[in-house]
Design a protein around this motif. Structure first.
Motif, mmCIF file in Angstrom:
data_model
loop_
_atom_site.group_PDB
_atom_site.id
_atom_site.type_symbol
_atom_site.label_atom_id
_atom_site.label_comp_id
_atom_site.label_asym_id
_atom_site.label_seq_id
_atom_site.Cartn_x
_atom_site.Cartn_y
_atom_site.Cartn_z
ATOM 1 N N SER A 1 17.615 -16.132 27.007
ATOM 2 C CA SER A 1 16.603 -17.156 27.307
ATOM 3 C C SER A 1 15.390 -16.578 28.030
ATOM 4 N N LYS A 2 15.579 -15.459 28.751
ATOM 5 C CA LYS A 2 14.448 -14.835 29.445
ATOM 6 C C LYS A 2 13.454 -14.203 28.478
ATOM 7 N N PRO B 1 15.729 -7.749 29.244
ATOM 8 C CA PRO B 1 16.217 -7.789 30.631
ATOM 9 C C PRO B 1 17.187 -6.629 30.914
ATOM 10 N N ASP C 1 21.865 -16.498 29.204
ATOM 11 C CA ASP C 1 20.754 -16.525 30.164
ATOM 12 C C ASP C 1 19.819 -15.343 29.944
ATOM 13 N N ALA C 2 20.382 -14.190 29.609
ATOM 14 C CA ALA C 2 19.547 -13.003 29.369
ATOM 15 C C ALA C 2 18.664 -13.209 28.133
ATOM 16 N N THR D 1 12.273 -15.818 25.869
ATOM 17 C CA THR D 1 11.452 -16.876 25.272
ATOM 18 C C THR D 1 9.993 -16.805 25.710
#
Length: 771
Positions: free
Chosen positions: A396-397, A414, A393-394, A399
C-alpha cells in the motif's frame, strides 16, 4: 450473308430490349429471370433447404420459366455440394417436362394449385428415389418430404406474386391474395438472404433496413413498425441471434418514420443515430456488425432513384383530419415519449450498476503482481501466511508513488521488500505492468460511462421531441379540408404546384395555412398574403418559410395583436474579423417571435464555431416544430462529443407570444437580460450552466407579460462590462430612441469600459408595438 442476318437480328433484339412495347417488356423479363434463377438456387433456408430454384421454375410463366430454370441449373451446379444438389437438378428436369406438356393446356398451366401440387410431388418422388438408392434413414426421408411441401407452398404463392409483378401494374391495384403472396414470398427470400454473408455484411439485414426506411418515407411510422416486425420474424427464423437486432431495426424504422417529413437525409440520420444510441445505451455492442448492415442499408436507400422509390405505394395525404385523429396520434406520440423516458431511466440505472460492479481497485495491481512473482518463491509461506498484513501494508505504501510517477523503481520499494525479497527486479516489473493495465481499464471505463450518459441524454431529447409533437397536435381543433382544397386550387392557378395544403384551426380559433411544395412559392409575398386573407376571410401574416431536403413549408398565420421592432449591434473583440457571438431572430407559423443568442467559449474562430453551431441547431429544430428542452439536450450532447477538448456555449432565448404578449426567457449559462417599461428597468437573471460542460443541463426560465411600448434587451457577457445599475440608468435614458440606436449605444458603452484583453460584444433589442 449469315453474318449480316445475325447482325440484323442482334440489332433488332437490342432495340426491342429498350423500347416500351409488350415485346420489350417480355424480353427484359426473360433476361432478368436467368440471374433470378441463379440467386434462387443459391438461397438456403434453415436446415439446408434450397427450394427457391425449383419453385421459381415451376411458378413463373412461359419463357421466363425456361430462363429461370436454366439459371437454377447453373446455380445448383456451381454452388453447394454438387452431389447433394443432383436431386434438385433432377427435379428441374422433371419440371421442364411438366411445363412443356402443359404449354398447350391453358387450364393447367394457369392453375396455381396444379403447379404447386406438381412441384411438391416431383420433389417428393425424387427424394423417395434418392433415399431408397442411398439407403438413407427415415429422418432424411421426413426432412425431404418437408422440403417438398415447402417447395409446393412457395410455388403456390410465387404464382400469384410473379404474375402480378410481371403485369406492370401498381401495387395499389393488387388484391388481397396478390398482396399476401408478395409479402410471403418476400419474407421467404429475406430468410434465404439472411442465411449467408458477403464478407462482413448480411444481405437480408441490409434489405431490411432499406425496406424500413422506404415504408417510413412513403407510408408512415406505423407501417415501418409493422414491416419491421415481419422482417424480424424472418431474420429470427433464419438465425435466432438476429432477434435483438431485428427489434432494434424495428424501433429505428418507427422513429425514422416519424421524422420522414423532414426529408430523406434527415430521416436517414435519425435512423442511423437511433440505431447507434440503442446499441450503445443498451449495452449490446456485440451486435455492431448488424449496425454496419444498417449503415449500408441506409446508403442504399439514399441512392435509390425516385422512379424505384415511387413503386412503394404512398399514403394519400391531404385528407380531412378530425380532432379525434389528431388526439389519437398525439396520445400515441405521448406514450412513445413516456416509453423513451422509461428506457432512458433503465439505461441509466443499468449503466450505473454495471459500472459499480465492474470497478476494480488498485489492490488488484498488488494481488496480480504477487500472484505472478511470489507463486513459486520459497518465502511465500512467510510473506503471505505468517506476515500477510505486513506484506499488504508494504504494498500500500507504493500507491502514492505510482499515482505521482506512474511507475516504481527498485529504489522506491519499502525496506520490507528490499531487506527480504530475492526478486526485487521481477516484483518491480510486475507492479508496473499491472498498474499500466489498471490505468488503461479505468480510462476505458470512464469513456464508456460518458458515452452511455450522452446516449441517455439523447434518448431524453428525442422523448422531449415526441412530447412536443404530441402537444402541437393537441392544439389542432380541426382542419378545414374544403378551404384547403380552395387554397390549393388558387395556388395552382398562380402557376404553383403545392403537394399538400392545410388550413388549420387551433383551439383558440386561430387559423394558419401551411403549404408544402418542392420549392419556395414564387408570387410576391404581400400579394399572396392578401389573396389568402381574402379567400380565408381572416387577416393573415407571415410567411414563415422552412426548407428540409426537397420540401419547403410555407406558413401564413392569423395576424397577431402585437409586432416587434428589432435591432442589434455587434463588436468583435480586439478588432478581429470573426465574432465568437452569434444571434438570430425569426417568427414561426404559430405567432411566436424568437430571439436567440449564443456566446462561444473564448473569442475568434473557435468560439464562433460553437456559437454558430448552437444557434443554427436550435433554429433548425424550433423551426421544424421541436421544443426548447429537446433542442438544449441535443446541442448539449453534440458539444460534449464534438471534440476531446473543452468546448461550451451559452444559450439565451426570448420567446414572445404575439397574440397574448406573454414572453418566456430561457437561459443556459447566459448573462442577465433587461425589460424597460415606462422608464423603469427590471433585470432578468439566470444561474444555469452553459451547454457542453455536463450532462443534464437545464434552462433557467422566467416569464413576463409584455405591453405596448415595452423594450427588451438581451446581450452577451462581453456587454456586461459595467455595473448592472449603471446599465439600467443608461437603458432608461435611451428607452425612447430607435431600437438600433439603443443597441449601438449599449455596445459602445461596454466597449469603452472593458478591461483586459476584451471580449466579443453583442446587444439585441426589441420593442413591442401594436400590429
Amino acid at each position: 450473308m449469315l453474318r449480316a442476318q445475325l447482325g440484323n437480328r442482334l440489332s433488332k433484339g437490342w432495340k426491342t430490349l429498350f423500347n416500351h412495347t409488350r415485346e420489350g417488356k417480355e424480353l427484359r423479363a426473360v433476361l432478368l429471370s436467368f440471374p433470378v434463377g441463379i440467386l434462387a438456387a443459391v438461397l438456403e433456408l434453415p436446415g439446408g433447404m434450397r427450394p427457391f430454384g425449383m419453385a421459381a421454375a415451376m411458378a413463373l410463366p412461359g419463357s421466363t420459366a425456361l430462363s429461370a430454370l436454366a439459371g437454377s441449373v447453373v446455380g445448383y451446379s456451381l454452388f453447394g455440394d454438387f452431389a447433394d444438389n443432383l436431386s434438385c437438378i433432377a427435379v428441374l428436369a422433371c419440371t421442364l417436362g411438366v411445363k412443356l406438356l402443359c404449354d398447350g393446356i391453358p387450364r393447367l398451366r394457369s392453375s396455381p394449385l396444379f403447379l404447386s401440387v406438381m412441384a411438391a410431388l416431383l420433389f417428393g418422388a425424387v427424394t423417395g428415389i434418392r433415399c431408397t438408392l442411398l439407403s438413407l434413414g427415415a429422418g432424411e426421408w421426413i426432412f425431404g418430404m418437408a422440403e417438398a411441401a415447402l417447395t409446393g407452398g412457395i410455388t403456390y404463392f410465387g404464382f400469384f406474386a410473379s404474375r402480378f409483378l410481371l403485369s406492370g401494374r401498381r401495387l395499389t391495384e393488387a388484391n388481397t391474395v396478390q398482396r399476401t403472396s408478395i409479402v410471403l414470398v418476400a419474407l421467404s427470400l429475406l430468410m434465404g438472404l439472411s442465411s449467408f454473408q458477403l464478407g462482413l455484411f448480411t444481405p437480408g439485414r441490409i434489405l431490411t433496413c432499406t425496406a424500413l426506411l422506404l415504408c417510413g418515407e412513403r407510408r408512415s411510422a406505423q407501417s415501418a413498425a409493422e414491416t419491421g416486425i415481419c422482417c424480424t420474424a424472418a431474420l429470427t427464423a433464419a438465425n435466432p441471434g438476429n432477434m435483438l437486432l431485428g427489434a432494434v431495426y424495428t424501433a429505428c424504422g418507427y422513429w425514422a418514420g416519424l421524422f420522414s417529413g423532414l426529408g430523406r437525409m434527415r430521416q436517414t440520420m435519425v435512423f442511423i443515430g437511433t440505431g447507434l444510441i440503442a446499441l450503445l445505451a443498451g449495452g449490446i455492442t456485440g451486435q455492431m456488425p448488424g449496425y454496419f448492415d444498417l449503415l449500408l442499408g441506409s446508403a442504399l436507400f439514399l441512392l435509390l432513384p425516385d422512379r424505384l422509390r415511387r413503386k412503394v405505394p404512398a399514403i394519400q395525404r391531404g385528407k380531412p383530419v378530425s380532432y379525434a385523429d389528431t388526439g389519437r396520434t398525439a396520445a400515441r406520440l405521448r406514450f412513445s415519449a413516456g416509453t423513451l423516458v422509461d428506457l432512458e431511466k433503465t439505461v441509466e440505472a443499468v449503466s450505473k450498476k454495471l459500472y459499480q460492479t465492474g470497478v476494480c481497485s488498485i489492490d488488484g495491481v498488488y494481488s496480480g503482481a504477487s500472484e505472478k512473482v511470489c507463486r513459486r518463491c520459497g518465502l511465500k509461506l512467510f510473506c503471505w501466511d505468517t506476515a500477510c498484513n505486513q506484506t499488504r501494508d508494504a504494498f500500500s505504501k507504493l500507491t502514492p508513488v505510482l499515482k505521482a510517477k506512474g511507475s516504481v523503481t527498485p529504489e522506491d520499494l519499502p525496506a520490507y521488500f528490499t531487506d527480504r525479497c530475492p526478486k526485487i527486479a521481477d516484483l518491480t516489473a510486475a507492479v508496473n505492468s499491472f498498474y499500466t493495465q489498471f490505468i488503461s481499464r479505468e480510462a476505458a471505463r470512464r469513456k464508456v460511462a460518458q458515452a452511455k450518459q450522452v446516449a441517455a441524454e439523447q434518448f431524453e431529447g428525442i422523448s422531449d421531441m415526441l412530447a412536443e409533437f404530441s402537444g402541437e397536435l393537441r392544439e389542432i381543433a380541426s382542419i378545414d379540408s374544403a378551404l384547403s382544397d380552395r387554397v390549393a386550387g388558387m395556388l395552382r392557378e398562380m402557376g404553383e404546384d403545392p403537394e399538400e395544403v392545410y388550413c388549420i384551426l387551433d383551439r383558440y380559433d386561430r387559423m394558419r395555412v401551411e403549404v408544402y411544395s418542392p420549392a419556395s412559392l414564387k408570387p410576391e409575398t404581400g400579394f399572396l398574403r392578401e389573396e389568402l386573407s381574402s379567400l380565408t376571410q381572416r387577416p393573415l401574416d407571415g410567411p414563415s418559410v422552412v426548407s428540409a431536403e426537397d420540401v419547403t413549408r410555407t406558413t401564413f398565420y392569423e395576424q397577431a395583436r402585437l409586432k416587434v421592432q428589432y435591432g442589434y449591434s455587434q463588436i468583435v473583440a480586439r478588432e478581429g474579423k470573426i465574432s465568437g457571438d452569434c444571434c438570430d431572430t425569426f417568427s414561426d407559423g404559430k405567432g411566436f417571435y424568437h430571439m436567440i443568442l449564443s456566446d462561444g467559449m473564448g473569442t475568434g474562430g473557435r468560439a464562433a464555431v460553437d456559437s454558430i453551431m448552437t444557434v443554427s441547431f436550435v433554429l433548425r429544430l424550433i423551426k421544424a416544430g421541436f421544443g426548447f428542452d429537446a433542442a438544449l439536450k441535443l446541442i448539449n450532447s453534440s458539444l460534449l462529443i464534438r471534440t476531446g477538448e473543452e468546448t461550451l456555449a451559452t444559450l439565451d432565448i426570448g420567446c414572445i407570444d404575439l397574440y397574448t404578449g406573454k414572453m418566456e426567457f430561457l437561459k443556459a449559462g447566459a448573462v442577465s437580460s433587461f425589460l424597460c417599461r415606462d422608464g423603469k428597468v427590471a433585470e432578468i437573471t439566470g444561474s444555469s450552466l452553459p451547454a457542453g460542460i455536463l450532462q443534464g443541463i437545464h434552462y433557467d426560465r422566467r416569464t413576463v407579460r409584455l405591453r405596448e411600448g415595452d423594450l427588451i434587451v438581451m446581450m452577451s457577457d462581453g456587454a456586461m462590462t459595467v455595473a448592472p445599475d449603471w446599465l439600467k440608468e443608461e437603458l432608461a435614458l435611451a428607452s425612447k430612441e430607435p431600437v438600433e440606436k439603443i443597441a449601438e449605444r449599449l455596445a459602445q458603452l461596454a466597449k469603452r469600459n472593458e478591461r483586459g484583453p476584451g471580449d466579443d460584444i453583442t446587444v439585441m433589442t426589441a420593442r413591442i408595438i401594436l400590429a
